[in-house]
Write a protein that holds these residues in place. Structure first.
Motif, PDB file in Angstrom:
ATOM      1  N   GLN A  14       0.814  -1.215   0.000  1.00 35.46           N
ATOM      2  CA  GLN A  14       0.000   0.000   0.000  1.00 35.46           C
ATOM      3  C   GLN A  14       0.841   1.256   0.000  1.00 35.46           C
ATOM      4  N   THR A 319      -7.732   9.702   5.632  1.00 36.67           N
ATOM      5  CA  THR A 319      -8.064   8.837   6.770  1.00 36.67           C
ATOM      6  C   THR A 319      -7.584   7.422   6.509  1.00 36.67           C
ATOM      7  N   GLN A 320      -6.932   6.823   7.504  1.00 36.22           N
ATOM      8  CA  GLN A 320      -6.528   5.426   7.408  1.00 36.22           C
ATOM      9  C   GLN A 320      -7.717   4.527   7.757  1.00 36.22           C
ATOM     10  N   GLY A 323      -5.858  -0.001   6.786  1.00 34.80           N
ATOM     11  CA  GLY A 323      -4.542   0.019   6.160  1.00 34.80           C
ATOM     12  C   GLY A 323      -4.450   0.813   4.883  1.00 34.80           C
ATOM     13  N   THR A 325      -5.237   4.555   2.798  1.00 40.07           N
ATOM     14  CA  THR A 325      -5.522   5.969   2.996  1.00 40.07           C
ATOM     15  C   THR A 325      -6.687   6.368   2.099  1.00 40.07           C
TER      16      THR A 325
END
Length: 632
Positions: A14, A319-320, A323, A325
């Protein structure tokens, strides 16, 4: 493969956000993730594949071949494919209670159509096993393959594999699995995941000692779906106790389970609901992702689609979530924006449930909304159509023209290179129609600023899209006509050759099973609008695989053509089959007697209510035998 190893690794870790991936890269990564999953060496978790990558592919490219067909089973099955004894479809998925409710609503609607009482309908729930799907006909065991053809892996039974509960062989579809408790005690040190181990049972190579021991210990098994423990109850019971039912089902077996399968038990209703190319409509799997987050909305950006629909996209504080964003989420339509008070400064609850530019569950803090008055692409005035804000400048809006041209190549799915970036560049140089793209030469592409190699590749891809065989329904669907998705196109071409499709009138289309009058009107208008472009493109002689015609044709000559009829009572044959046949020969079948009904067709044991309604509305009553004589 065009994805580099470095990019694949960055996607897995990611380090590359989904927004940074092109459609082609995303599709290729999904195909790679699917293949490695089915080979027993997954590069991402099943949950991330479902809720992140495949969900984003569904959002961007809802008609991509990976979403429309049975997923390929992996590269480990190199054997010659053989025809399966029975078609094995995938199972449609729901990620929320709302999606299950929509499935129930479709069941309720189907009950009305076939005259069944919804309270008499039973739902069966079983564990959704996370194993290797197969079909056991009693003599051979096959992989699911593409749903029609699979590999013969009878060798697994020859190695001593047993069936669940020591049941008899030949019970059809099921999965090869290993007991979870056994795996954790004896195999987890050697294998990362049960799926890695299950793959070793199936491959052609000789079994290692641990694999053979698991078979001997009856820890590795073939589990026919018909043998799974289940819950059976009414739809009202399912609605009242959904969470409890799901919780119980998930713990019913000592195997890896990744959801709950819900299906109808009523055979007539199952036949009526039928299936599309990938799923049975009478069945659905519930898979839950509980990750949620509360996020502030920074603003709303309007985006224009190929049909002129304006979609509000919520720009979010980064915002996470599980895992990833998250920076944007769809607001679906502007009616919802107004209703929920979605705008800059509002606070929403998100989940990664089915969409990775995720789903807004609800608005926690509402604000005063701002609604655009003109199209962000062409500046034309916007109009409301129900809950949707629309740009109706279809012929001149740049965003719509670009999206429609991109849609054509996306649906053909037999070419590379004609993504939105390429189409936008073509648009800048005056290209407004697909037929104009097919007239371009390699020199034309270079003059527009494409590199020599890229120009050569683009021209080759155009030639490929003509020469590589594609289904006629896919070619027709690529024109993007309203109510003419791939399923409806295939349905229509079972009754009419593609070269004759423009000669159909509204009544002929409405009388084909699966089409309503409103859809038929939109389809006729849509066909007229693309006729010239269709004829131009047909001159390039696309290699079309023609859909086999239904035995019934559209040359209706009997006296009931176009008439509205209701069937009631016990018929000599199946009432469901009679309805389908009636529709196929130009009769409009309706479910209740009203002032617009022409005839009530009766069998034995007719309910008094229908007869009274026929008398009230002066509807002629015809016995089944006389009806059969009337239609010849």
């Amino acid at each position: 493969m065009s994805l580099s190893k470095g990019l694949i690794q960055n996607i897995i870790q990611q380090k590359v956000l989904l927004d940074g991936l092109s459609n082609d890269d995303l599709a290729e990564f999904c195909q790679l993730a699917n293949i490695t999953y089915r080979d027993g060496s997954p590069i991402v978790s099943d949950q991330d594949y479902d809720f992140i990558y495949l969900a984003e592919l569904k959002r961007r490219l809802p008609h991509h071949s990976l979403l429309q067909t049975i997923e390929p089973e992996g590269q480990s099955f190199s054997e010659e494919k053989v025809l399966l004894p029975e078609v094995m479809l995938s199972t449609d998925k729901a990620y929320s209670w709302d999606e299950i409710l929509k499935w129930i609503e479709r069941i309720e609607k189907s009950c009305l159509e076939v005259g069944l009482n919804i309270n008499d309908i039973q739902i069966k729930a079983t564990p959704k096993l996370d194993g290797f799907a197969g079909y056991d006909d009693g003599l051979h065991l096959y992989t699911r393959g593409d749903g029609k053809k699979g590999s013969d892996i009878t060798r697994v039974f020859n190695r001593g594999l047993q069936t669940f509960n020591d049941c008899k062989r030949g019970q059809g579809a099921g999965e090869i699995v290993v007991k979870k408790s056994y795996f954790e005690q004896y195999l987890s040190d050697s294998f990362e995941h049960p799926r890695n181990f299950q793959a070793s049972l199936i491959k052609e190579k000789a079994l290692d000692e641990k694999a053979q021991k698991s078979i001997n210990d009856k820890a590795a098994l073939f589990v026919p779906f018909s043998q799974l423990p289940s819950w059976v109850g009414s739809i009202n019971e399912l609605k009242s106790n959904f969470s409890q039912i799901v919780g119980n089902i998930l713990t019913m077996v000592d195997f890896d389970v990744d959801g709950v399968v819900f299906e109808l038990t009523h055979q007539v209703l199952k036949r009526h609901m039928g299936a599309n190319r990938k799923f049975h409509r009478w069945q659905i799997a519930f898979k839950e992702n509980k990750d949620k987050a509360q996020v502030k909305v920074l603003g709303i950006t309007p985006q224009v689609g190929r049909t002129g629909k304006i979609t509000p996209v919520a720009e979010l504080e980064p915002t996470q979530l599980s895992g990833a964003t998250i920076v944007r989420a769809t607001g679906h339509h502007y009616g919802l924006v107004i209703e929920q008070g979605l705008g800059a400064g509002s606070v929403v609850e998100l989940t990664r449930s089915g969409l990775v530019i995720p789903k807004i569950i609800k608005v926690l803090k509402s604000v005063e909304t701002s609604i655009p008055s003109c199209c962000p692409s062409c500046k034309a005035d916007l109009v409301w159509q129900s809950d949707f804000l629309m740009c109706i400048n279809h012929s001149e809006c740049p965003a719509q023209i670009v999206a429609r041209m991109g849609y054509f190549f996306k649906i053909l799915a037999n070419n590379d290179g004609f993504g939105i970036a390429t189409i936008e560049k073509l648009y800048e140089h005056g290209i407004r129609k697909i037929s104009k793209i097919y007239q371009l030469s390699e020199y034309d592409f270079t003059q527009m600023g494409f590199g020599d190699k890229t120009s050569e590749n683009l021209l080759n891809q155009l030639r490929r899209s003509c020469s590589e065989e594609i289904e006629d329904w896919r070619f027709l669907a690529a024109f993007g006509i309203a109510r003419m998705g791939m399923g409806n196109c295939e349905n229509l071409l079972k009754y009419c050759l593609i070269k004759d499709i423009f000669e159909l009138d509204m009544l002929q289309i409405a009388n084909i099973d699966g089409f309503a009058v409103l859809s038929a009107e939109l389809i006729v208008d849509g066909l007229k609008s693309v006729r010239d472009e269709f004829d131009l493109l047909s001159s390039y002689k696309f290699n079309l695989e023609l859909t086999p015609l239904n035995q019934n044709n559209l040359d209706f000559t009997h006296s009931l053509v176009g008439k509205k009829i209701v069937f009631t009572g016990k018929m000599q044959g199946s009432r469901d089959d009679m309805k389908k046949h009636a529709k196929s020969i130009g009769i409009q079948v309706v479910s209740s007697v009203t002032g617009k009904t022409d005839y009530l067709i009766i069998g034995d044991n007719v309910g008094q209510k229908k007869i009274e309604s026929a008398e009230k509305f002066n509807v002629e009553v015809i016995k089944e035998r006389d009806y059969i004589n009337m239609i010849g």
